[in-house]
Design an enzyme around this catalytic site. Structure first.
Site, PDB file in Angstrom:
ATOM      1  N   LYS A  54      15.955   9.084  28.685  1.00  0.00           N
ATOM      2  CA  LYS A  54      15.725  10.474  28.985  1.00  0.00           C
ATOM      3  C   LYS A  54      14.462  10.983  28.295  1.00  0.00           C
ATOM      4  CE  LYS A  54      20.656  11.356  29.245  1.00  0.00           C
ATOM      5  NZ  LYS A  54      21.800  11.967  28.617  1.00  0.00           N
ATOM      6  N   GLY A  55      14.006  10.269  27.301  1.00  0.00           N
ATOM      7  CA  GLY A  55      12.933  10.747  26.445  1.00  0.00           C
ATOM      8  C   GLY A  55      11.611  11.038  27.116  1.00  0.00           C
ATOM      9  N   GLU A 110       6.803   5.848  29.018  1.00  0.00           N
ATOM     10  CA  GLU A 110       7.755   5.793  27.911  1.00  0.00           C
ATOM     11  C   GLU A 110       7.402   6.879  26.907  1.00  0.00           C
ATOM     12  OE1 GLU A 110      10.603   5.250  26.678  1.00  0.00           O
ATOM     13  OE2 GLU A 110      10.675   3.081  26.463  1.00  0.00           O
ATOM     14  N   ASP A 111       8.408   7.375  26.196  1.00  0.00           N
ATOM     15  CA  ASP A 111       8.140   8.387  25.176  1.00  0.00           C
ATOM     16  C   ASP A 111       7.536   7.785  23.919  1.00  0.00           C
ATOM     17  OD1 ASP A 111      10.523   7.129  24.427  1.00  0.00           O
ATOM     18  OD2 ASP A 111      11.619   8.989  24.056  1.00  0.00           O
ATOM     19  N   ASP A 114       8.303   1.858  19.471  1.00  0.00           N
ATOM     20  CA  ASP A 114       8.660   1.774  18.061  1.00  0.00           C
ATOM     21  C   ASP A 114       8.621   0.299  17.658  1.00  0.00           C
ATOM     22  OD1 ASP A 114      10.062   1.910  15.590  1.00  0.00           O
ATOM     23  OD2 ASP A 114      11.168   3.664  16.242  1.00  0.00           O
ATOM     24  N   LYS A 142       4.316   3.777  17.055  1.00  0.00           N
ATOM     25  CA  LYS A 142       4.458   3.634  15.606  1.00  0.00           C
ATOM     26  C   LYS A 142       4.127   2.195  15.242  1.00  0.00           C
ATOM     27  CE  LYS A 142       8.548   6.419  14.964  1.00  0.00           C
ATOM     28  NZ  LYS A 142       9.907   6.382  14.387  1.00  0.00           N
ATOM     29  N   PHE A 163      10.898   9.508  11.911  1.00  0.00           N
ATOM     30  CA  PHE A 163      11.743   9.713  13.081  1.00  0.00           C
ATOM     31  C   PHE A 163      11.367  11.055  13.678  1.00  0.00           C
ATOM     32  CE2 PHE A 163      15.307  10.661  15.724  1.00  0.00           C
ATOM     33  CZ  PHE A 163      15.614   9.430  16.272  1.00  0.00           C
ATOM     34  N   VAL A 164      10.815  11.019  14.893  1.00  0.00           N
ATOM     35  CA  VAL A 164      10.256  12.219  15.505  1.00  0.00           C
ATOM     36  C   VAL A 164      11.163  12.790  16.587  1.00  0.00           C
ATOM     37  CG1 VAL A 164       7.842  11.725  14.968  1.00  0.00           C
ATOM     38  CG2 VAL A 164       8.845  10.785  17.046  1.00  0.00           C
ATOM     39  N   ASP A 170      14.580  12.967  20.884  1.00  0.00           N
ATOM     40  CA  ASP A 170      15.786  13.629  20.392  1.00  0.00           C
ATOM     41  C   ASP A 170      16.389  12.949  19.175  1.00  0.00           C
ATOM     42  OD1 ASP A 170      18.633  12.063  21.546  1.00  0.00           O
ATOM     43  OD2 ASP A 170      16.663  11.321  22.108  1.00  0.00           O
ATOM     44  N   ARG A 176      15.099  17.948  22.246  1.00  0.00           N
ATOM     45  CA  ARG A 176      14.151  17.495  23.262  1.00  0.00           C
ATOM     46  C   ARG A 176      13.235  18.635  23.709  1.00  0.00           C
ATOM     47  NH1 ARG A 176      15.595  12.445  25.122  1.00  0.00           N
ATOM     48  NH2 ARG A 176      17.798  11.924  25.036  1.00  0.00           N
TER      49      ARG A 176
END
Length: 187
Positions: A54-55, A110-111, A114, A142, A163-164, A170, A176
């Site tokens: 969902k990001g 993609e959001d 990581d 990251k 952690f953003v 979220d 969000r």
């Protein structure tokens, strides 16, 4: 004009990492870059922009409005986090594409990249579906957390190992809707 909501609540003080203005400017640049790369490449319906749910939804919605090429949008849901703040290491597709991507030029939106495990799995899975090409567009990366090398063709921002939240990202499905990217102080 309606005032923006106050986001820095005493119980959850967010530190802004990337402003809404910086995001808007960078998204416009990414859209222009994708347009330049893809507009001459393919006729209508041969370019598929896949949002990873969902990001990526907010990022995708803004990005596609800056792409001046014929595209169609599809979605895939993939998870390795659940409601946690660290990856479980188990990647699963929870919702698949609605159409075939065989012979299409695919841009995965993609959001965040990581560790790289989730997006690597997704790109390998999509490659088995025989698209003409696959490129990755990620809002955030990251590099300090990278465990698997993933080529990001279109990158919004490189960020530190925090952690953003916000702009689609979220914590347990919350935050969000923040207009900026921030982190909970102390994380």
């Amino acid at each position: 004009m309606v005032a923006s909501p106050a986001w820095n609540r005493p119980t959850e003080p967010f530190a802004e990492l990337v402003s809404a203005q910086a995001i808007a400017a960078r998204v416009a640049e990414l859209g222009a870059q994708i347009t330049a790369d893809y507009a001459p490449l393919a006729p209508a319906n041969d370019i598929v922009v896949i949002g990873v749910l969902k990001g990526s939804v907010i990022f995708l919605a803004d990005l596609v409005r800056h792409i001046g090429a014929p595209i169609y949008v599809d979605f895939i849901a993939i998870s390795s986090y659940g409601d946690a703040t660290t990856s479980s290491g188990v990647v699963q597709i929870t919702q698949d594409l609605s159409r075939s991507i065989e012979g299409k030029h695919v841009i995965v939106v993609e959001d965040i990249v990581d560790t790289g495990h989730t997006v690597h799995y997704l790109l390998e899975n999509l490659a088995t579906r025989r698209p003409a090409s696959i490129k990755l567009c990620s809002l955030l990366h990251k590099p300090e957390r990278s465990e698997r090398s993933v080529k990001i063709d279109y990158l919004g921002f490189t960020i530190p190992n925090k952690f953003v939240v916000g702009y689609g990202l979220d914590i347990a499905q919350q935050y969000r809707n923040l207009p900026f990217i921030g982190y909970v102080q102390g994380s």
